[in-house]
Motif scaffolding. Sequence first.
Motif, PDB file in Angstrom:
ATOM      1  N   LYS A 102      38.213  14.317  36.154  1.00  0.00           N
ATOM      2  CA  LYS A 102      39.632  14.654  36.287  1.00  0.00           C
ATOM      3  C   LYS A 102      40.506  13.409  36.143  1.00  0.00           C
ATOM      4  CE  LYS A 102      38.540  18.581  39.198  1.00  0.00           C
ATOM      5  NZ  LYS A 102      38.318  19.067  40.561  1.00  0.00           N
ATOM      6  N   GLY A 103      39.890  12.273  35.817  1.00  0.00           N
ATOM      7  CA  GLY A 103      40.624  11.022  35.790  1.00  0.00           C
ATOM      8  C   GLY A 103      40.993  10.562  34.386  1.00  0.00           C
ATOM      9  N   TRP A 104      40.972   9.254  34.193  1.00  0.00           N
ATOM     10  CA  TRP A 104      41.432   8.650  32.944  1.00  0.00           C
ATOM     11  C   TRP A 104      40.279   8.633  31.940  1.00  0.00           C
ATOM     12  CZ3 TRP A 104      42.808   2.733  32.594  1.00  0.00           C
ATOM     13  CH2 TRP A 104      43.466   2.477  31.367  1.00  0.00           C
ATOM     14  N   HIS A 105      39.191   7.952  32.320  1.00  0.00           N
ATOM     15  CA  HIS A 105      37.982   7.920  31.493  1.00  0.00           C
ATOM     16  C   HIS A 105      36.823   8.270  32.408  1.00  0.00           C
ATOM     17  CE1 HIS A 105      39.773   6.107  27.936  1.00  0.00           C
ATOM     18  NE2 HIS A 105      40.493   5.375  28.777  1.00  0.00           N
ATOM     19  N   GLN A 106      36.014   9.238  32.017  1.00  0.00           N
ATOM     20  CA  GLN A 106      34.884   9.587  32.871  1.00  0.00           C
ATOM     21  C   GLN A 106      33.788   8.538  32.721  1.00  0.00           C
ATOM     22  OE1 GLN A 106      33.377  13.577  32.550  1.00  0.00           O
ATOM     23  NE2 GLN A 106      31.988  13.273  34.275  1.00  0.00           N
ATOM     24  N   THR A 107      33.491   7.868  33.808  1.00  0.00           N
ATOM     25  CA  THR A 107      32.446   6.847  33.771  1.00  0.00           C
ATOM     26  C   THR A 107      31.132   7.453  34.241  1.00  0.00           C
ATOM     27  OG1 THR A 107      32.819   6.137  36.041  1.00  0.00           O
ATOM     28  CG2 THR A 107      34.190   5.129  34.359  1.00  0.00           C
ATOM     29  N   ASP A 108      30.046   6.841  33.867  1.00  0.00           N
ATOM     30  CA  ASP A 108      28.729   7.319  34.291  1.00  0.00           C
ATOM     31  C   ASP A 108      28.520   7.094  35.781  1.00  0.00           C
ATOM     32  OD1 ASP A 108      27.943   8.218  31.862  1.00  0.00           O
ATOM     33  OD2 ASP A 108      26.983   6.338  31.262  1.00  0.00           O
ATOM     34  N   TYR A 109      27.433   7.647  36.266  1.00  0.00           N
ATOM     35  CA  TYR A 109      26.988   7.360  37.622  1.00  0.00           C
ATOM     36  C   TYR A 109      25.783   6.423  37.525  1.00  0.00           C
ATOM     37  CZ  TYR A 109      29.763  11.410  39.127  1.00  0.00           C
ATOM     38  OH  TYR A 109      30.776  12.287  39.387  1.00  0.00           O
ATOM     39  N   VAL A 110      25.769   5.417  38.377  1.00  0.00           N
ATOM     40  CA  VAL A 110      24.619   4.514  38.473  1.00  0.00           C
ATOM     41  C   VAL A 110      23.641   5.121  39.473  1.00  0.00           C
ATOM     42  CG1 VAL A 110      23.921   2.229  39.289  1.00  0.00           C
ATOM     43  CG2 VAL A 110      25.997   2.497  37.907  1.00  0.00           C
ATOM     44  N   GLY A 111      22.376   5.119  39.153  1.00  0.00           N
ATOM     45  CA  GLY A 111      21.388   5.719  40.046  1.00  0.00           C
ATOM     46  C   GLY A 111      21.099   4.876  41.281  1.00  0.00           C
ATOM     47  N   CYS A 112      20.631   5.537  42.342  1.00  0.00           N
ATOM     48  CA  CYS A 112      20.145   4.835  43.537  1.00  0.00           C
ATOM     49  C   CYS A 112      18.728   4.331  43.261  1.00  0.00           C
ATOM     50  CB  CYS A 112      20.066   5.790  44.722  1.00  0.00           C
ATOM     51  SG  CYS A 112      21.667   6.227  45.386  1.00  0.00           S
TER      52      CYS A 112
ATOM     53  N   THR B  87      40.567  -4.478  31.483  1.00  0.00           N
ATOM     54  CA  THR B  87      40.793  -3.288  32.310  1.00  0.00           C
ATOM     55  C   THR B  87      39.487  -2.513  32.398  1.00  0.00           C
ATOM     56  OG1 THR B  87      43.041  -3.187  31.412  1.00  0.00           O
ATOM     57  CG2 THR B  87      42.252  -1.254  32.647  1.00  0.00           C
ATOM     58  N   GLY B  88      38.896  -2.505  33.587  1.00  0.00           N
ATOM     59  CA  GLY B  88      37.590  -1.862  33.753  1.00  0.00           C
ATOM     60  C   GLY B  88      37.572  -0.879  34.915  1.00  0.00           C
ATOM     61  N   ILE B  89      36.686   0.122  34.812  1.00  0.00           N
ATOM     62  CA  ILE B  89      36.533   1.129  35.876  1.00  0.00           C
ATOM     63  C   ILE B  89      35.106   1.044  36.427  1.00  0.00           C
ATOM     64  CG2 ILE B  89      36.651   3.579  36.459  1.00  0.00           C
ATOM     65  CD1 ILE B  89      38.485   3.982  34.041  1.00  0.00           C
ATOM     66  N   ILE B  90      34.999   0.897  37.737  1.00  0.00           N
ATOM     67  CA  ILE B  90      33.680   0.825  38.385  1.00  0.00           C
ATOM     68  C   ILE B  90      33.070   2.228  38.396  1.00  0.00           C
ATOM     69  CG2 ILE B  90      32.482   0.327  40.570  1.00  0.00           C
ATOM     70  CD1 ILE B  90      34.666  -1.754  41.147  1.00  0.00           C
ATOM     71  N   PRO B  91      31.785   2.363  38.015  1.00  0.00           N
ATOM     72  CA  PRO B  91      31.166   3.693  37.974  1.00  0.00           C
ATOM     73  C   PRO B  91      30.906   4.228  39.378  1.00  0.00           C
ATOM     74  CG  PRO B  91      29.521   2.011  37.563  1.00  0.00           C
ATOM     75  CD  PRO B  91      30.837   1.298  37.649  1.00  0.00           C
ATOM     76  N   GLY B  92      30.581   5.524  39.452  1.00  0.00           N
ATOM     77  CA  GLY B  92      30.141   6.120  40.713  1.00  0.00           C
ATOM     78  C   GLY B  92      28.646   5.925  40.890  1.00  0.00           C
ATOM     79  N   ILE B  93      28.101   6.545  41.931  1.00  0.00           N
ATOM     80  CA  ILE B  93      26.666   6.459  42.209  1.00  0.00           C
ATOM     81  C   ILE B  93      26.108   7.871  42.280  1.00  0.00           C
ATOM     82  CG2 ILE B  93      25.037   5.968  44.100  1.00  0.00           C
ATOM     83  CD1 ILE B  93      26.424   3.377  44.553  1.00  0.00           C
ATOM     84  N   CYS B  94      24.909   8.055  41.782  1.00  0.00           N
ATOM     85  CA  CYS B  94      24.284   9.374  41.897  1.00  0.00           C
ATOM     86  C   CYS B  94      22.878   9.253  42.448  1.00  0.00           C
ATOM     87  CB  CYS B  94      24.258  10.110  40.566  1.00  0.00           C
ATOM     88  SG  CYS B  94      23.110   9.422  39.377  1.00  0.00           S
ATOM     89  N   GLN B  95      22.429  10.378  42.976  1.00  0.00           N
ATOM     90  CA  GLN B  95      21.062  10.514  43.465  1.00  0.00           C
ATOM     91  C   GLN B  95      20.489  11.737  42.774  1.00  0.00           C
ATOM     92  OE1 GLN B  95      20.030  10.032  47.817  1.00  0.00           O
ATOM     93  NE2 GLN B  95      20.311  12.230  47.706  1.00  0.00           N
ATOM     94  N   LEU B  96      19.386  11.589  42.111  1.00  0.00           N
ATOM     95  CA  LEU B  96      18.768  12.748  41.454  1.00  0.00           C
ATOM     96  C   LEU B  96      17.618  13.252  42.336  1.00  0.00           C
ATOM     97  CD1 LEU B  96      18.865  11.454  37.768  1.00  0.00           C
ATOM     98  CD2 LEU B  96      20.445  13.019  38.906  1.00  0.00           C
ATOM     99  N   GLY B  97      16.664  13.945  41.755  1.00  0.00           N
ATOM    100  CA  GLY B  97      15.515  14.399  42.535  1.00  0.00           C
ATOM    101  C   GLY B  97      15.811  15.660  43.310  1.00  0.00           C
ATOM    102  N   HIS B  98      15.137  15.806  44.431  1.00  0.00           N
ATOM    103  CA  HIS B  98      15.198  17.048  45.197  1.00  0.00           C
ATOM    104  C   HIS B  98      16.594  17.326  45.750  1.00  0.00           C
ATOM    105  CE1 HIS B  98      13.910  20.410  47.568  1.00  0.00           C
ATOM    106  NE2 HIS B  98      14.423  19.867  48.647  1.00  0.00           N
TER     107      HIS B  98
END
Lengths: 294, 294
Positions: free
Chosen positions: B72-82, B101-112
């Motif tokens: 919903k933002g300006w540029h969708q950035t990837d998620y960095v894995g845990c 001008t840079g955007i810090i990515p989010g974090i994701c957790q995959l798996g169960h």
Amino acid sequence: VVWRSKYIAVDWGNTNRRAWLLGEDGSVKADFADGLGFSSLSNPCFESLIAEIRDRLGDWPMILAGMIGSNKGWHQTDYVGCPANALSLAQNIYWVEAGRTGIIPGICQLGHHPDVMRGEEVQAIGALTTGLVARDSTMCHPGTHSKWLDIKDGNIQALRTVMTGEMFKLLHSSSILAEQMQEAKHDHKAFQQGYERIISGEPLLSALFEVRARHVLQHNPLEGRSFVSGLLIASDVQAGLLSAISSGPMYLIGQSDLCGLYKIVLEAFGRAGVILDGDATFVAGVHTITQELL
Amino acid sequence: VVWRSKYIAVDWGNTNRRAWLLGEDGSVKADFADGLGFSSLSNPCFESLIAEIRDRLGDWPMILAGMIGSNKGWHQTDYVGCPANALSLAQNIYWVEAGRTGIIPGICQLGHHPDVMRGEEVQAIGALTTGLVARDSTMCHPGTHSKWLDIKDGNIQALRTVMTGEMFKLLHSSSILAEQMQEAKHDHKAFQQGYERIISGEPLLSALFEVRARHVLQHNPLEGRSFVSGLLIASDVQAGLLSAISSGPMYLIGQSDLCGLYKIVLEAFGRAGVILDGDATFVAGVHTITQELL
């Protein structure tokens, strides 16, 4: 005594109005149902709505139950305390017109865990009367506000309301998960994933977010409506089992589709579920209560 | 290298936009905050909104984090894995304009248990950097979607989102309990009754209905807003503690009023809570991440 005649039984709830003409033995002679539940009425004239029921089924005595006796209904009736049974309900009928038009009261539980119920108690009495349910048992009425009833020696001993259906509607209509909850068909696999999360000890409020996370990650996206339904029904069953006094089958009373989902989840918790028809138990319950008036 | 100069750090969330001008040592030289969060923007022109920040704080390099990088933002950035840390976040900055001008990515957790986070990871890095938080610990960011983070050896190891604030808003605005949730002032006694229900094992979905039952019965009515707040925060804390790897204090990062309520509930669960300032940890986090760019 008026009840030595045919009479009319009415279950007037939020969504529907159902009426039955019963013989003096409690057998159904005629009936109808329509959508004139409370949620569709604004400033209703109950006198004319009642007269219309008699126009359709005959000019007989009438016993009503459900939301009609609530603070949003026609006349607010009291709540009978637990333990409650057919006799205490009959003795506390609110007579709009003596011996002719009466409203069955609700049931309340005071003390540490205050709770209330209005309508389901009639079905519970009916289920007991027909001998379908053991005199020490636990019943569940799934719905907007699910009701769990503990029955001890034939009396309604304790109740617990779980806001399952309402929570589902809130999430389905207004939450961040709503967009992912619009699949048209029930998806059994997602439903199962939902109830298994709860059974394995996952907390409801964090398990819900999985719908969002999978969508955003495009990682094995879920049929959210079915998954959330599994989460909520399992949370409901978990709450109901917590205080259930019976280790026998749980009796599920209500709409058959919904009861079927509860039965699946009960079995996943290692408990048997027996589905009873909501209309038949209501009619039997009214008849048992009116017999106490003789 | 650009980061050997002043630069601008921006935390752009749903409700607010905050910007700081930082010296090359990470100290705050100037800042502002306004209400231009995502919920108040429709079809925003981000280029001009970004230019306006530089008009106010100077023409410096800029690092942004939060909803600005979402779909919903300006540029969708990837998620960095845990597991994730300052280095993996820095390496995955999305450069709208290289080095400027840079955007810090989010974090994701995959798996169960798939989960995602966007914004809170910067505060977590900052809290670690400042030495306020042990390198093996658990943090909680209370909010609409509360985030619990497990930190292991200084890395973000696992996360859990709890839909606490959103559930509160749904109940407060649209549920059958809404009318009983309108008290203006926080009532500590009702709040305490709420969290004690959850600690004593009462399930959330049935404990909620107590607000309704007490109102209908006129039986010791509750300040519903505070009671429901106690129920929900305790459910949140219970979920967070379930997988917390640390037995030490829980670090609470965010708005101080809300963190204060969480601290009370944590203590009722027998755990200590330490409140950290959300803005200070954000600024420290951005500085730590940009240092990885040198």
